[in-house]
Write a protein that holds these residues in place. Structure first.
Motif, PDB file in Angstrom:
ATOM      1  N   GLY A 107      59.079 -90.905  90.616  1.00  0.00           N
ATOM      2  CA  GLY A 107      58.760 -91.090  92.045  1.00  0.00           C
ATOM      3  C   GLY A 107      58.698 -89.758  92.773  1.00  0.00           C
ATOM      4  O   GLY A 107      57.788 -89.519  93.588  1.00  0.00           O
ATOM      5  N   HIS A 108      59.644 -88.863  92.455  1.00  0.00           N
ATOM      6  CA  HIS A 108      59.653 -87.543  93.087  1.00  0.00           C
ATOM      7  C   HIS A 108      58.394 -86.759  92.704  1.00  0.00           C
ATOM      8  O   HIS A 108      57.766 -86.108  93.566  1.00  0.00           O
ATOM      9  N   LEU A 109      58.016 -86.809  91.414  1.00  0.00           N
ATOM     10  CA  LEU A 109      56.814 -86.084  90.976  1.00  0.00           C
ATOM     11  C   LEU A 109      55.552 -86.647  91.634  1.00  0.00           C
ATOM     12  O   LEU A 109      54.652 -85.880  92.032  1.00  0.00           O
ATOM     13  N   LYS A 110      55.456 -87.962  91.783  1.00  0.00           N
ATOM     14  CA  LYS A 110      54.284 -88.562  92.446  1.00  0.00           C
ATOM     15  C   LYS A 110      54.208 -88.135  93.912  1.00  0.00           C
ATOM     16  O   LYS A 110      53.138 -87.824  94.426  1.00  0.00           O
ATOM     17  N   ARG A 115      51.692 -84.732  97.964  1.00  0.00           N
ATOM     18  CA  ARG A 115      51.859 -83.778  99.056  1.00  0.00           C
ATOM     19  C   ARG A 115      50.990 -82.543  98.864  1.00  0.00           C
ATOM     20  O   ARG A 115      50.401 -82.024  99.801  1.00  0.00           O
ATOM     21  N   ILE A 116      50.889 -82.042  97.626  1.00  0.00           N
ATOM     22  CA  ILE A 116      50.153 -80.787  97.417  1.00  0.00           C
ATOM     23  C   ILE A 116      48.751 -80.991  96.854  1.00  0.00           C
ATOM     24  O   ILE A 116      48.015 -80.031  96.655  1.00  0.00           O
ATOM     25  N   SER A 117      48.364 -82.248  96.607  1.00  0.00           N
ATOM     26  CA  SER A 117      47.038 -82.465  96.005  1.00  0.00           C
ATOM     27  C   SER A 117      45.900 -81.960  96.911  1.00  0.00           C
ATOM     28  O   SER A 117      44.909 -81.417  96.415  1.00  0.00           O
ATOM     29  N   HIS A 118      46.008 -82.127  98.192  1.00  0.00           N
ATOM     30  CA  HIS A 118      44.966 -81.637  99.099  1.00  0.00           C
ATOM     31  C   HIS A 118      44.847 -80.117  98.997  1.00  0.00           C
ATOM     32  O   HIS A 118      43.731 -79.580  98.914  1.00  0.00           O
ATOM     33  N   ASP A 119      45.976 -79.408  98.962  1.00  0.00           N
ATOM     34  CA  ASP A 119      45.944 -77.944  98.857  1.00  0.00           C
ATOM     35  C   ASP A 119      45.352 -77.500  97.520  1.00  0.00           C
ATOM     36  O   ASP A 119      44.615 -76.517  97.441  1.00  0.00           O
ATOM     37  N   VAL A 120      45.662 -78.219  96.454  1.00  0.00           N
ATOM     38  CA  VAL A 120      45.139 -77.872  95.126  1.00  0.00           C
ATOM     39  C   VAL A 120      43.626 -78.065  95.102  1.00  0.00           C
ATOM     40  O   VAL A 120      42.881 -77.219  94.586  1.00  0.00           O
ATOM     41  N   VAL A 121      43.151 -79.153  95.675  1.00  0.00           N
ATOM     42  CA  VAL A 121      41.710 -79.405  95.716  1.00  0.00           C
ATOM     43  C   VAL A 121      41.009 -78.305  96.513  1.00  0.00           C
ATOM     44  O   VAL A 121      39.959 -77.788  96.105  1.00  0.00           O
TER      45      VAL A 121
END
Length: 133
Positions: A107-110, A115-121
């Motif tokens: 759950g923490h990893l998801k 949270r950071i997926s937008h920044d990674v994209v």
């Protein structure tokens, strides 16, 4: 021969040691072989008695050692069974605890990925669209 001397002295306390010695000297020739055989037989009885006592002591020591070994083995077995019960008796609780920890980490990893997926994209798009000279 000395035993005969003592025996005679004990049986006849009124006879002097010198008289006993003279009497024994006179009988030495006649009874010498018989006396030696009797002394040898007595010595053999003493040796056999000592051997039997030694064997009895060894047997007793072996029995005591076997008893101590059995007690030690039982103590070690009880300790092993106690530790085995401690570790495997809680195996159901351990499995449940591990499942909960795993679910919490997933759950923490998801959450972190979301949270950071937008920044990674954004970072990937920037690197792909940037042309280097």
């Amino acid at each position: 021969m000395f035993l005969d001397f003592l025996l005679l002295l004990w049986q006849h306390p009124y006879i002097t040691a010198l008289e006993i010695s003279r009497s024994m000297e006179a009988n030495r020739g006649q009874n010498g072989i018989q006396l030696l055989l009797a002394v040898e037989q007595e010595a053999q009885h003493i040796v056999n008695a000592a051997r039997n006592e030694k064997m009895a002591r060894l047997k007793q020591a072996k029995e005591e050692a076997d008893k101590e070994i059995a007690e030690f083995r039982a103590q070690m077995e009880a300790e092993f069974q106690r530790k085995l019960a401690e570790s495997s008796g809680d195996s159901g609780a351990n499995v449940k605890r591990l499942e909960q920890e795993t679910e919490a980490k997933i759950g923490h990893l998801k959450k972190e990925a979301a949270r950071i997926s937008h920044d990674v994209v954004q970072m990937l798009l920037k690197h792909v669209t940037t042309v280097k000279n």
